[in-house]
Design a protein around this motif. Structure first.
Motif, PDB file in Angstrom:
ATOM      1  N   VAL A   1     -34.361   8.114 -32.863  1.00  0.00           N
ATOM      2  CA  VAL A   1     -33.330   9.122 -32.705  1.00  0.00           C
ATOM      3  C   VAL A   1     -32.166   8.479 -31.944  1.00  0.00           C
ATOM      4  O   VAL A   1     -32.352   7.976 -30.828  1.00  0.00           O
ATOM      5  CB  VAL A   1     -33.851  10.367 -31.956  1.00  0.00           C
ATOM      6  N   PHE A   2     -31.000   8.482 -32.571  1.00  0.00           N
ATOM      7  CA  PHE A   2     -29.799   7.869 -31.990  1.00  0.00           C
ATOM      8  C   PHE A   2     -28.698   8.900 -31.854  1.00  0.00           C
ATOM      9  O   PHE A   2     -28.477   9.700 -32.770  1.00  0.00           O
ATOM     10  CB  PHE A   2     -29.259   6.769 -32.925  1.00  0.00           C
ATOM     11  N   ASP A   3     -27.992   8.850 -30.742  1.00  0.00           N
ATOM     12  CA  ASP A   3     -26.739   9.596 -30.603  1.00  0.00           C
ATOM     13  C   ASP A   3     -25.602   8.629 -30.876  1.00  0.00           C
ATOM     14  O   ASP A   3     -25.666   7.453 -30.494  1.00  0.00           O
ATOM     15  CB  ASP A   3     -26.591  10.176 -29.195  1.00  0.00           C
ATOM     16  N   VAL A   4     -24.547   9.142 -31.502  1.00  0.00           N
ATOM     17  CA  VAL A   4     -23.352   8.350 -31.741  1.00  0.00           C
ATOM     18  C   VAL A   4     -22.558   8.277 -30.445  1.00  0.00           C
ATOM     19  O   VAL A   4     -22.345   9.296 -29.786  1.00  0.00           O
ATOM     20  CB  VAL A   4     -22.508   8.974 -32.881  1.00  0.00           C
ATOM     21  N   VAL A   5     -22.144   7.077 -30.060  1.00  0.00           N
ATOM     22  CA  VAL A   5     -21.358   6.882 -28.853  1.00  0.00           C
ATOM     23  C   VAL A   5     -19.886   6.982 -29.229  1.00  0.00           C
ATOM     24  O   VAL A   5     -19.410   6.256 -30.109  1.00  0.00           O
ATOM     25  CB  VAL A   5     -21.662   5.502 -28.214  1.00  0.00           C
ATOM     26  N   ARG A   6     -19.177   7.866 -28.587  1.00  0.00           N
ATOM     27  CA  ARG A   6     -17.750   8.043 -28.882  1.00  0.00           C
ATOM     28  C   ARG A   6     -16.918   7.520 -27.736  1.00  0.00           C
ATOM     29  O   ARG A   6     -17.249   7.538 -26.624  1.00  0.00           O
ATOM     30  CB  ARG A   6     -17.432   9.513 -29.109  1.00  0.00           C
TER      31      ARG A   6
ATOM     32  N   LEU B   1     -19.761  11.316 -44.302  1.00  0.00           N
ATOM     33  CA  LEU B   1     -19.618  11.898 -42.967  1.00  0.00           C
ATOM     34  C   LEU B   1     -19.563  10.812 -41.899  1.00  0.00           C
ATOM     35  O   LEU B   1     -18.770  10.888 -40.958  1.00  0.00           O
ATOM     36  CB  LEU B   1     -20.780  12.851 -42.674  1.00  0.00           C
ATOM     37  N   ALA B   2     -20.423   9.806 -42.047  1.00  0.00           N
ATOM     38  CA  ALA B   2     -20.432   8.699 -41.083  1.00  0.00           C
ATOM     39  C   ALA B   2     -19.110   7.950 -41.113  1.00  0.00           C
ATOM     40  O   ALA B   2     -18.530   7.645 -40.060  1.00  0.00           O
ATOM     41  CB  ALA B   2     -21.601   7.753 -41.373  1.00  0.00           C
ATOM     42  N   ASP B   3     -18.617   7.655 -42.305  1.00  0.00           N
ATOM     43  CA  ASP B   3     -17.353   6.931 -42.432  1.00  0.00           C
ATOM     44  C   ASP B   3     -16.190   7.737 -41.846  1.00  0.00           C
ATOM     45  O   ASP B   3     -15.220   7.163 -41.355  1.00  0.00           O
ATOM     46  CB  ASP B   3     -17.075   6.581 -43.894  1.00  0.00           C
ATOM     47  N   ALA B   4     -16.290   9.063 -41.875  1.00  0.00           N
ATOM     48  CA  ALA B   4     -15.239   9.931 -41.336  1.00  0.00           C
ATOM     49  C   ALA B   4     -15.436  10.222 -39.846  1.00  0.00           C
ATOM     50  O   ALA B   4     -14.631  10.944 -39.250  1.00  0.00           O
ATOM     51  CB  ALA B   4     -15.199  11.243 -42.121  1.00  0.00           C
ATOM     52  N   GLY B   5     -16.506   9.701 -39.257  1.00  0.00           N
ATOM     53  CA  GLY B   5     -16.761   9.919 -37.835  1.00  0.00           C
ATOM     54  C   GLY B   5     -17.232  11.321 -37.498  1.00  0.00           C
ATOM     55  O   GLY B   5     -17.030  11.797 -36.384  1.00  0.00           O
ATOM     56  N   LEU B   6     -17.905  11.983 -38.437  1.00  0.00           N
ATOM     57  CA  LEU B   6     -18.324  13.372 -38.222  1.00  0.00           C
ATOM     58  C   LEU B   6     -19.785  13.526 -37.801  1.00  0.00           C
ATOM     59  O   LEU B   6     -20.191  14.620 -37.413  1.00  0.00           O
ATOM     60  CB  LEU B   6     -18.054  14.194 -39.492  1.00  0.00           C
TER      61      LEU B   6
ATOM     62  N   ASP C   1     -12.599  17.661 -44.580  1.00  0.00           N
ATOM     63  CA  ASP C   1     -11.772  18.447 -43.655  1.00  0.00           C
ATOM     64  C   ASP C   1     -12.412  19.815 -43.410  1.00  0.00           C
ATOM     65  O   ASP C   1     -12.391  20.326 -42.288  1.00  0.00           O
ATOM     66  CB  ASP C   1     -10.354  18.630 -44.201  1.00  0.00           C
ATOM     67  N   ASP C   2     -12.991  20.402 -44.459  1.00  0.00           N
ATOM     68  CA  ASP C   2     -13.708  21.669 -44.292  1.00  0.00           C
ATOM     69  C   ASP C   2     -14.911  21.490 -43.371  1.00  0.00           C
ATOM     70  O   ASP C   2     -15.221  22.365 -42.559  1.00  0.00           O
ATOM     71  CB  ASP C   2     -14.177  22.213 -45.645  1.00  0.00           C
ATOM     72  N   VAL C   3     -15.598  20.352 -43.502  1.00  0.00           N
ATOM     73  CA  VAL C   3     -16.745  20.071 -42.627  1.00  0.00           C
ATOM     74  C   VAL C   3     -16.263  19.922 -41.183  1.00  0.00           C
ATOM     75  O   VAL C   3     -16.881  20.451 -40.252  1.00  0.00           O
ATOM     76  CB  VAL C   3     -17.507  18.809 -43.081  1.00  0.00           C
ATOM     77  N   ALA C   4     -15.161  19.227 -40.975  1.00  0.00           N
ATOM     78  CA  ALA C   4     -14.608  19.069 -39.628  1.00  0.00           C
ATOM     79  C   ALA C   4     -14.272  20.431 -39.023  1.00  0.00           C
ATOM     80  O   ALA C   4     -14.530  20.665 -37.830  1.00  0.00           O
ATOM     81  CB  ALA C   4     -13.380  18.168 -39.664  1.00  0.00           C
ATOM     82  N   ARG C   5     -13.725  21.332 -39.836  1.00  0.00           N
ATOM     83  CA  ARG C   5     -13.428  22.684 -39.339  1.00  0.00           C
ATOM     84  C   ARG C   5     -14.713  23.441 -39.016  1.00  0.00           C
ATOM     85  O   ARG C   5     -14.769  24.182 -38.027  1.00  0.00           O
ATOM     86  CB  ARG C   5     -12.575  23.449 -40.353  1.00  0.00           C
ATOM     87  N   LEU C   6     -15.756  23.254 -39.819  1.00  0.00           N
ATOM     88  CA  LEU C   6     -17.045  23.888 -39.548  1.00  0.00           C
ATOM     89  C   LEU C   6     -17.592  23.433 -38.201  1.00  0.00           C
ATOM     90  O   LEU C   6     -18.143  24.225 -37.441  1.00  0.00           O
ATOM     91  CB  LEU C   6     -18.041  23.562 -40.668  1.00  0.00           C
ATOM     92  N   LYS C   7     -17.434  22.153 -37.877  1.00  0.00           N
ATOM     93  CA  LYS C   7     -17.899  21.632 -36.586  1.00  0.00           C
ATOM     94  C   LYS C   7     -17.226  22.337 -35.418  1.00  0.00           C
ATOM     95  O   LYS C   7     -17.802  22.437 -34.337  1.00  0.00           O
ATOM     96  CB  LYS C   7     -17.619  20.130 -36.470  1.00  0.00           C
TER      97      LYS C   7
ATOM     98  N   ASP D   1     -15.630  -1.227 -44.853  1.00  0.00           N
ATOM     99  CA  ASP D   1     -15.085  -2.106 -43.825  1.00  0.00           C
ATOM    100  C   ASP D   1     -14.441  -1.235 -42.753  1.00  0.00           C
ATOM    101  O   ASP D   1     -13.346  -0.698 -42.938  1.00  0.00           O
ATOM    102  CB  ASP D   1     -14.066  -3.055 -44.457  1.00  0.00           C
ATOM    103  N   LYS D   2     -15.145  -1.071 -41.643  1.00  0.00           N
ATOM    104  CA  LYS D   2     -14.665  -0.217 -40.555  1.00  0.00           C
ATOM    105  C   LYS D   2     -15.139  -0.807 -39.235  1.00  0.00           C
ATOM    106  O   LYS D   2     -16.043  -1.656 -39.214  1.00  0.00           O
ATOM    107  CB  LYS D   2     -15.181   1.215 -40.734  1.00  0.00           C
ATOM    108  N   PRO D   3     -14.586  -0.345 -38.134  1.00  0.00           N
ATOM    109  CA  PRO D   3     -15.039  -0.845 -36.838  1.00  0.00           C
ATOM    110  C   PRO D   3     -16.511  -0.499 -36.597  1.00  0.00           C
ATOM    111  O   PRO D   3     -17.026   0.481 -37.131  1.00  0.00           O
ATOM    112  CB  PRO D   3     -14.145  -0.108 -35.837  1.00  0.00           C
ATOM    113  N   ALA D   4     -17.167  -1.308 -35.780  1.00  0.00           N
ATOM    114  CA  ALA D   4     -18.568  -1.062 -35.441  1.00  0.00           C
ATOM    115  C   ALA D   4     -18.712   0.303 -34.775  1.00  0.00           C
ATOM    116  O   ALA D   4     -17.852   0.718 -33.997  1.00  0.00           O
ATOM    117  CB  ALA D   4     -19.080  -2.153 -34.504  1.00  0.00           C
TER     118      ALA D   4
END
Length: 190
Positions: free
Chosen positions: A185-190, A134-139, A109-115, A163-166
């Protein structure tokens, strides 16, 4: 909003730190003992240093880098950047006195606030457990990978098996070098 970039050396079988098999390749030694050096394969690493606005590290990587990086001239820019360490156990007294501004974050949560703050790109170096969380949290917003042509077998995988969505990724840059290293180099698609 700031972006988080996870940057890693990774084997073809997805490992970032071998723990079994060949003891000669434990820790980071596999990155230089398994391929011939080709300077252009590391162009991404030089560019990352120029693009970084802050470093985000897990406790173990912080404790490994803090005694060494401040004395390394090739990391001069990284050494000057703000650093954030995600840890539930480190205190301010545990932080290196010669590695610049460092803040301990206690949670994702602190990392999310830093973002949400202003500033440049936040880069995660090493810190595979943190990267997975971070990946599992979608950050994570982007992955910078140098994929080495080696199978390490047992070791720490870059990605969790949660076990999470692709999670879709978009390849935005790639190159193969004569020593077999591939830049991806990959960007995450949201």
């Amino acid at each position: 909003m700031r972006t988080i970039v996870a940057t890693h050396f990774v084997s073809l079988d997805g490992k970032v730190d071998p723990t079994g098999g060949d003891p000669e390749l434990h820790n980071t030694e596999w990155t230089f003992k398994t391929v011939e050096p080709v300077q252009e394969a590391y162009e991404l690493k030089a560019r990352e240093q120029e693009e970084a606005g802050a470093l985000l590290l897990g406790r173990a990587s912080y404790q490994m880098f803090a005694p060494v990086w401040p004395q390394m001239a090739e990391f001069e820019r990284y050494n000057a950047l703000p650093k954030y360490v995600v840890s539930t156990t480190l205190t301010d007294d545990d932080l290196a006195g010669d590695w610049g501004e460092t803040t301990v974050l206690r949670s994702l949560d602190d990392v999310a606030r830093l973002k949400e703050t202003d500033g440049g790109e936040i880069q995660v170096h090493g810190s595979v457990s943190l990267t997975r969380a971070l990946a599992d949290a979608g950050l994570i917003d982007s992955y910078h990978l140098l994929v080495f042509p080696v199978l390490l077998g047992q070791g720490k995988p870059l990605f969790s098996d949660t076990d999470k969505p692709a999670q879709k990724l978009r390849l935005v840059e790639h190159e193969a070098y004569k020593n077999g290293i591939q830049k991806q180099v990959f960007d995450v698609v949201r």
